[in-house]
Design a protein around this motif. Structure first.
Motif, PDB file in Angstrom:
ATOM      1  N   THR A 140     -41.046 -41.668  -4.283  1.00 53.98           N
ATOM      2  CA  THR A 140     -39.939 -42.043  -5.159  1.00 53.98           C
ATOM      3  C   THR A 140     -39.993 -41.243  -6.456  1.00 53.98           C
ATOM      4  N   GLY A 141     -38.861 -41.195  -7.139  1.00 51.33           N
ATOM      5  CA  GLY A 141     -38.798 -40.512  -8.426  1.00 51.33           C
ATOM      6  C   GLY A 141     -38.760 -39.002  -8.334  1.00 51.33           C
ATOM      7  N   LEU A 142     -38.438 -38.460  -7.165  1.00 50.33           N
ATOM      8  CA  LEU A 142     -38.363 -37.010  -7.010  1.00 50.33           C
ATOM      9  C   LEU A 142     -37.149 -36.464  -7.742  1.00 50.33           C
ATOM     10  N   ASP A 143     -37.298 -35.311  -8.409  1.00 47.96           N
ATOM     11  CA  ASP A 143     -36.111 -34.666  -8.961  1.00 47.96           C
ATOM     12  C   ASP A 143     -35.460 -33.837  -7.856  1.00 47.96           C
ATOM     13  N   LYS A 144     -34.289 -33.260  -8.124  1.00 48.08           N
ATOM     14  CA  LYS A 144     -33.530 -32.603  -7.064  1.00 48.08           C
ATOM     15  C   LYS A 144     -34.254 -31.395  -6.485  1.00 48.08           C
ATOM     16  N   GLU A 145     -35.024 -30.681  -7.321  1.00 54.07           N
ATOM     17  CA  GLU A 145     -35.757 -29.529  -6.812  1.00 54.07           C
ATOM     18  C   GLU A 145     -36.894 -29.979  -5.899  1.00 54.07           C
ATOM     19  N   GLU A 146     -37.594 -31.025  -6.293  1.00 56.39           N
ATOM     20  CA  GLU A 146     -38.694 -31.535  -5.464  1.00 56.39           C
ATOM     21  C   GLU A 146     -38.171 -32.066  -4.131  1.00 56.39           C
ATOM     22  N   LEU A 147     -37.038 -32.787  -4.174  1.00 58.82           N
ATOM     23  CA  LEU A 147     -36.462 -33.314  -2.935  1.00 58.82           C
ATOM     24  C   LEU A 147     -36.005 -32.183  -2.023  1.00 58.82           C
ATOM     25  N   ALA A 148     -35.340 -31.171  -2.597  1.00 60.10           N
ATOM     26  CA  ALA A 148     -34.866 -30.043  -1.792  1.00 60.10           C
ATOM     27  C   ALA A 148     -36.018 -29.306  -1.122  1.00 60.10           C
ATOM     28  N   ALA A 149     -37.161 -29.272  -1.775  1.00 63.30           N
ATOM     29  CA  ALA A 149     -38.304 -28.526  -1.255  1.00 63.30           C
ATOM     30  C   ALA A 149     -38.927 -29.180  -0.025  1.00 63.30           C
ATOM     31  N   ILE A 150     -38.786 -30.512   0.117  1.00 65.06           N
ATOM     32  CA  ILE A 150     -39.462 -31.200   1.218  1.00 65.06           C
ATOM     33  C   ILE A 150     -38.524 -31.815   2.248  1.00 65.06           C
ATOM     34  N   ILE A 151     -37.223 -31.921   1.932  1.00 65.65           N
ATOM     35  CA  ILE A 151     -36.316 -32.681   2.798  1.00 65.65           C
ATOM     36  C   ILE A 151     -36.197 -32.075   4.190  1.00 65.65           C
ATOM     37  N   GLY A 152     -36.441 -30.774   4.313  1.00 59.37           N
ATOM     38  CA  GLY A 152     -36.349 -30.136   5.626  1.00 59.37           C
ATOM     39  C   GLY A 152     -37.373 -30.610   6.628  1.00 59.37           C
ATOM     40  N   ASP A 153     -38.390 -31.368   6.161  1.00 58.61           N
ATOM     41  CA  ASP A 153     -39.432 -31.871   7.061  1.00 58.61           C
ATOM     42  C   ASP A 153     -39.062 -33.202   7.708  1.00 58.61           C
ATOM     43  N   TYR A 154     -37.916 -33.779   7.334  1.00 55.07           N
ATOM     44  CA  TYR A 154     -37.632 -35.161   7.738  1.00 55.07           C
ATOM     45  C   TYR A 154     -36.401 -35.278   8.629  1.00 55.07           C
ATOM     46  N   ASP A 155     -36.495 -36.260   9.538  1.00 55.57           N
ATOM     47  CA  ASP A 155     -35.365 -36.607  10.408  1.00 55.57           C
ATOM     48  C   ASP A 155     -34.467 -37.658   9.775  1.00 55.57           C
ATOM     49  N   GLY A 156     -35.046 -38.470   8.884  1.00 56.80           N
ATOM     50  CA  GLY A 156     -34.282 -39.544   8.250  1.00 56.80           C
ATOM     51  C   GLY A 156     -34.604 -39.647   6.776  1.00 56.80           C
ATOM     52  N   LEU A 157     -33.614 -40.081   5.994  1.00 56.96           N
ATOM     53  CA  LEU A 157     -33.774 -40.278   4.550  1.00 56.96           C
ATOM     54  C   LEU A 157     -33.254 -41.665   4.204  1.00 56.96           C
ATOM     55  N   ALA A 158     -34.133 -42.517   3.661  1.00 59.34           N
ATOM     56  CA  ALA A 158     -33.741 -43.868   3.245  1.00 59.34           C
ATOM     57  C   ALA A 158     -33.653 -43.902   1.719  1.00 59.34           C
ATOM     58  N   VAL A 159     -32.489 -44.324   1.195  1.00 60.64           N
ATOM     59  CA  VAL A 159     -32.254 -44.283  -0.245  1.00 60.64           C
ATOM     60  C   VAL A 159     -31.643 -45.591  -0.709  1.00 60.64           C
ATOM     61  N   ARG A 160     -31.688 -45.776  -2.040  1.00 62.50           N
ATOM     62  CA  ARG A 160     -30.856 -46.787  -2.679  1.00 62.50           C
ATOM     63  C   ARG A 160     -29.809 -46.029  -3.497  1.00 62.50           C
ATOM     64  N   SER A 161     -29.780 -46.237  -4.802  1.00 58.24           N
ATOM     65  CA  SER A 161     -28.738 -45.567  -5.584  1.00 58.24           C
ATOM     66  C   SER A 161     -29.257 -44.421  -6.440  1.00 58.24           C
ATOM     67  N   SER A 162     -30.576 -44.270  -6.556  1.00 54.68           N
ATOM     68  CA  SER A 162     -31.124 -43.242  -7.452  1.00 54.68           C
ATOM     69  C   SER A 162     -31.085 -41.847  -6.848  1.00 54.68           C
ATOM     70  N   THR A 163     -31.487 -41.719  -5.605  1.00 51.92           N
ATOM     71  CA  THR A 163     -31.512 -40.408  -4.961  1.00 51.92           C
ATOM     72  C   THR A 163     -30.095 -39.891  -4.766  1.00 51.92           C
ATOM     73  N   LYS A 164     -29.872 -38.641  -5.135  1.00 55.39           N
ATOM     74  CA  LYS A 164     -28.563 -38.021  -4.964  1.00 55.39           C
ATOM     75  C   LYS A 164     -28.612 -37.070  -3.763  1.00 55.39           C
ATOM     76  N   ALA A 165     -27.990 -37.477  -2.677  1.00 59.45           N
ATOM     77  CA  ALA A 165     -27.919 -36.622  -1.483  1.00 59.45           C
ATOM     78  C   ALA A 165     -26.707 -35.710  -1.620  1.00 59.45           C
ATOM     79  N   THR A 166     -26.877 -34.652  -2.380  1.00 61.30           N
ATOM     80  CA  THR A 166     -25.787 -33.720  -2.684  1.00 61.30           C
ATOM     81  C   THR A 166     -25.634 -32.688  -1.582  1.00 61.30           C
ATOM     82  N   ALA A 167     -24.594 -31.874  -1.715  1.00 62.90           N
ATOM     83  CA  ALA A 167     -24.370 -30.807  -0.743  1.00 62.90           C
ATOM     84  C   ALA A 167     -25.557 -29.848  -0.711  1.00 62.90           C
TER      85      ALA A 167
END
Length: 525
Positions: free
Chosen positions: A29-56
């Motif tokens: 939790t608490g990842l900034d957009k650069e940190e999230l972009a760097a690791i998101i390619g490793d995952y099949d699913g992303l569970a969020v509430r309102s803080s994470t911004k799943a941008t284009a």
């Protein structure tokens, strides 16, 4: 093993459910957009509430992502269009916090009517300003509910228990449903003119942004009271400030703001404002409920293909998924068959479901047919984005259901109209599990599809089959299956031939050069 990232704080029960179902899960939790972009390619699913911004940009980096689960209702933080274009299913949990949010709206209703927050501050400061806090009764008043879905209908029910009259504006509310829940369905302007209290329960979209603005305030009664526990951005906050200053609005209770977290606002400090920091879903029960629901929904999708509460594709329960699985395979083959033969722009698609399949959930099947049809000519097509791509290309898609049985217990027939011709292909399931093509271009035949196939249309003339066998033998191609049908005696014939080896271009050229051949195409499934 599927892998899921939980990127916002939520009940530990979510991670427990993933692990119990055999899914690997990381909680970061608490990842900034650069940190999230760097690791998101490793995952099949992303569970969020309102803080994470799943941008284009995030979705562009999510090369393996298949599903985003929002533990809550609103998806303002998820780029739904980008997710759909990338073939990512977006789910929410519309029921997990409905009661909690509705109860908060009712609490705000009482707070406005009796000025409870201001009276509390005054009394605890040692004042006794009994005459200052003259409230109003709720009984007999009219509540206008804007948006009468899950939460709005609960608010309406609770308000009726307080003996309030309830008006509802919701374009999707049917007269029958309005009667069932005891509300009067009206247009928005009528609601604004008649309501003593107005409570907002609609999503934030381009159409609803600033739905309560200067014009709306102009239509309202003098002394109206406004509650917003839905989404910031539904209310024009500058216009609300003016309405509060002039007394047109006697009080406003806001749980949500256009910019959150709302550390400052021109509304703050106004004596007739009640404000809470987006607490609508903030109860222990709701947090556990939405965490459980999002984990179960995502696990069902990743493990069985079940789709629940999806916002960008048809739903398919975990119980339906195994029953539909062989039909999905058949639908994909039928679509892929037609797609590999299509050489010009598609104008229209008609999908007929006949017999047993007509009684099933056909929406996912249609999405899979479209996926198979479009995939040979377009990259990155799947059942999530295929219907959207079809709409973007002005392809008219229709479904026809025939519950009667014809020659087969179950049948799917696809008719594709292009700029130059109309082509049909139909298939069935043998033993309710094995896909078979049973009709091509109006010609009956039975064929199991395989990796290396020749599709041939030829004049129905003696000697052709022998010449074809000799041509394939010349290139050491062993025929695995040979399926042949014809329109009428002496008309045209359709052959589907499976071979054991890859088919090179020189083979296609040789077959195309045979007498009586009208068309030859290499198909692969």
């Amino acid at each position: 093993m599927p892998k899921v990232l939980i990127s916002d704080k939520m009940s530990p029960r979510a991670a427990e459910i993933f692990r119990e179902r055999g899914i690997e899960v990381d909680e970061k939790t608490g990842l900034d957009k650069e940190e999230l972009a760097a690791i998101i390619g490793d995952y099949d699913g992303l569970a969020v509430r309102s803080s994470t911004k799943a941008t284009a940009k995030i979705l562009e980096a999510a090369t393996n992502l298949k599903v985003i689960g929002r533990a809550g209702i609103g998806i303002d933080n998820i780029d739904l269009a980008a997710a759909t274009n990338h073939g990512v299913v977006v789910m929410n949990t519309p029921f997990g916090n409905s009661i909690t949010t509705a109860e908060h709206a009712i609490a705000m209703l009482f707070a406005l009517a009796r000025q409870i927050p201001a009276a509390d501050v005054s009394t605890q400061a040692g004042k006794w300003e009994k005459s200052r806090f003259m409230g109003v009764e709720l009984a007999g008043k009219t509540l206008g509910v804007v948006g009468c879905g899950n939460i709005g209908s609960i608010v309406a029910d609770r308000a009726q228990g307080l003996k309030m009259r309830v008006l509802a504006f919701d374009p999707y509310l049917s007269p029958e449903r309005a009667q069932e829940i005891g509300v009067t369905k009206v247009e928005l302007d009528d609601l604004l003119r008649r309501a003593d209290f107005i409570s907002l329960h609609t999503p934030l979209t381009d159409k609803t942004r600033n739905i309560i603005g200067e014009r709306a305030f102009g239509l309202m009664k003098l002394g109206v009271r406004l509650i917003n526990c839905a989404r910031g951005g539904l209310v024009d906050e500058a216009a609300l400030k003016v309405a509060l200053d002039t007394g047109k609005v006697a009080g406003a209770a806001l749980d949500v703001f256009a910019t959150e977290p709302a550390k400052e606002s021109p509304l703050f400090g106004h004596p007739n404002l009640v404000a809470t920091p987006h607490l609508g879903a903030s109860t222990s029960e709701a947090q556990v409920n939405v965490a459980i629901q999002v984990a179960e929904q995502m696990a069902d999708f990743l493990l069985t293909g079940g789709v629940t509460n999806a916002l960008n594709m048809p739903s398919m329960t975990a119980e339906e998924a195994p029953r539909l699985k062989p039909y999905m395979a058949l639908a994909r083959q039928i679509g892929g068959f037609a797609g590999q033969l299509t050489r010009s722009g598609i104008r229209a698609v008609s999908i007929e479901y006949e017999g047993h399949v007509a009684g099933l959930n056909t929406k996912p099947l249609t999405a899979v047919v479209l996926e198979g049809l479009l995939k040979p000519n377009l990259e990155s097509v799947n059942m999530v984005n295929a219907p959207v791509i079809a709409r973007e290309r002005d392809i008219d898609v229709s479904e026809v259901l025939h519950e009667r049985e014809g020659d087969y217990h179950t049948l799917i027939r696809l008719t594709v109209t292009t700029e130059t011709q109309t082509r049909t292909v139909a298939g069935t399931l043998f033993a309710n599990r094995a896909p078979r093509i049973v009709e091509v271009h109006g010609v009956p035949l039975e064929a199991e599809l395989s990796d290396h196939m020749l599709y041939i249309i030829n004049d129905d003339r003696p000697g052709f089959v022998g010449a074809l066998g000799a041509a394939l033998g010349k290139y050491d191609l062993n025929i695995a299956t040979f399926n042949l049908g014809r329109s009428v005696k002496g008309g045209y014939a359709v052959a589907l031939i499976a071979v054991d080896q890859p088919i090179e271009q020189e083979v296609l050229d040789a077959v195309a050069g045979l007498d009586y051949v009208q068309q030859v195409t290499h198909l692969s499934f």
